[in-house]
Design an enzyme around this catalytic site. Sequence first.
Site, PDB file in Angstrom:
ATOM      1  CB  SER A  58      -6.486  -4.256  10.094  1.00 25.93           C
ATOM      2  OG  SER A  58      -6.815  -5.450   9.427  1.00 25.93           O
ATOM      3  NE  ARG A 104     -11.978 -13.146   4.671  1.00 23.20           N
ATOM      4  CZ  ARG A 104     -10.686 -13.496   4.629  1.00 23.20           C
ATOM      5  NH1 ARG A 104      -9.843 -12.828   3.839  1.00 23.20           N
ATOM      6  NH2 ARG A 104     -10.233 -14.497   5.345  1.00 23.20           N
ATOM      7  CB  SER A 164       1.010  -6.665   7.388  1.00 15.52           C
ATOM      8  OG  SER A 164       1.951  -7.174   6.460  1.00 15.52           O
ATOM      9  CE1 TYR A 166      -9.313 -17.922   4.996  1.00 12.05           C
ATOM     10  CE2 TYR A 166     -11.706 -17.963   5.064  1.00 12.05           C
ATOM     11  CZ  TYR A 166     -10.529 -17.833   4.355  1.00 12.05           C
ATOM     12  OH  TYR A 166     -10.581 -17.604   3.006  1.00 12.05           O
ATOM     13  CB  ILE A 197      -0.953  -0.009   1.209  1.00 15.03           C
ATOM     14  CG1 ILE A 197      -1.894  -1.213   1.143  1.00 15.03           C
ATOM     15  CG2 ILE A 197      -1.767   1.282   1.267  1.00 15.03           C
ATOM     16  CD1 ILE A 197      -2.819  -1.360   2.340  1.00 15.03           C
ATOM     17  CE1 TYR A 247      -1.745  -6.208  10.681  1.00 17.70           C
ATOM     18  CE2 TYR A 247      -3.877  -7.203  10.170  1.00 17.70           C
ATOM     19  CZ  TYR A 247      -2.951  -6.192   9.988  1.00 17.70           C
ATOM     20  OH  TYR A 247      -3.234  -5.147   9.135  1.00 17.70           O
ATOM     21  CE  LYS A 254       0.910  -8.207   1.716  1.00 15.18           C
ATOM     22  NZ  LYS A 254      -0.415  -7.571   1.932  1.00 15.18           N
ATOM     23  CE  LYS A 302      10.426  -4.393   1.647  1.00 13.54           C
ATOM     24  NZ  LYS A 302       9.904  -3.988   2.975  1.00 13.54           N
ATOM     25  CG  PHE A 345      -8.656 -22.815   1.757  1.00 15.71           C
ATOM     26  CD1 PHE A 345      -7.865 -23.952   1.697  1.00 15.71           C
ATOM     27  CD2 PHE A 345      -8.046 -21.602   2.058  1.00 15.71           C
ATOM     28  CE1 PHE A 345      -6.503 -23.891   1.911  1.00 15.71           C
ATOM     29  CE2 PHE A 345      -6.686 -21.526   2.279  1.00 15.71           C
ATOM     30  CZ  PHE A 345      -5.909 -22.673   2.205  1.00 15.71           C
ATOM     31  CG  ASN A 391      -9.874  -9.328   2.610  1.00 19.50           C
ATOM     32  OD1 ASN A 391     -10.696  -9.155   3.512  1.00 19.50           O
ATOM     33  ND2 ASN A 391      -9.028 -10.338   2.608  1.00 19.50           N
ATOM     34  CB  VAL A 392      -5.832  -3.867   0.363  1.00 19.23           C
ATOM     35  CG1 VAL A 392      -5.377  -2.876  -0.704  1.00 19.23           C
ATOM     36  CG2 VAL A 392      -6.489  -3.125   1.536  1.00 19.23           C
TER      37      VAL A 392
END
Length: 324
Positions: free
Chosen positions: A114, A215, A77, A280, A11, A145, A185, A38, A208, A176-177
């Site tokens: 978040s 989401r 994160s 989850y 981000i 987190y 990542k 990065k 899954f 969820n970005v």
Amino acid sequence: MIIVTGALGFIGSNLLAELERRGYEDLVSVDTFGTDDKWKNVAKRSCVSFVFPDQTFDFINKNKDNIKALIHLGAISSTTEKDVDLIARNNIQLTMELYQFCTENRIPFIYASSAATYGHGKNEGGFLDDESLGFLQTLRPLNPYGWSKLSVDKLIAKDKMRHSLSSQVVGLKFFNVYGPNEYHKGGQKSVIPQFFKQYQEVGYAKLFITNGAKRDFVFVDDCVDVMIWMLEHPQVSGLFNVGTGEAATFEDVAECVAKSMGIEPNIEHIEMPEGLARQYQFFTQSSTDKLRSVGYPHQMHNIHQGVEKYVKEFLLKGDDLKYR
């Protein structure tokens, strides 16, 4: 100057690109490059100087009279990180030290919270971005987190009860970005590039078995736009959701990826590891009323628009980098 922590990450690097595109100068990145790629996230930035994290407080104390705003995106994160001491030091202690510095020096402070703070979202308010301490205390995150992000939200709420703010403080609960610059990542990437790679390599997307989990997927450009809007409206403070307000299934996302690639959707369902299932989030959907109530005017990309842009403008070109 505008200081962005975590500026080399997903981000943060998108934010730097857009700030520079809009004509902002004297941008300061606080982050580490590490040994991966990065550096490519900022390879074409021309208005960015670099400060390493261990130099942060020396730098901001020396330059406090010239800081327009501090945007704090740096954090541990990973939702699967188990070193809670590491998370607490980076996500709670450091954030609160930066918050105190900014409020004492009347510098606008915009930080990343978040949607992980909501846990299952089964509290009475669901995904309502109520910043009152009483409401925040009802939330039950599912992992360290999410707990660390909620801890900061609560500490700031408590401080605001004791003291009136003399400068802007904004917390942004990103849902969820997804979008360009997330290639580095690993397993924490959004499902979009993962599905894309699976379609290319094996011809189907692996999902899954979640019995219809949904989401709120939000395109990174929208998150960046909200941050810059807050930067340009320093009279606005508060804790805000940043999402589309719509939930999509993972099957919806896999189908969007396939359609954007020009192929037929093909999905294979697999069992979710037991350890992951316990932490989850099977459902998230932001309430966006509060963000609209303070005047934010722009529409978010829906899942079809965002995935199509990401796939066609970046992934299909073999380049997950926003080189503007």
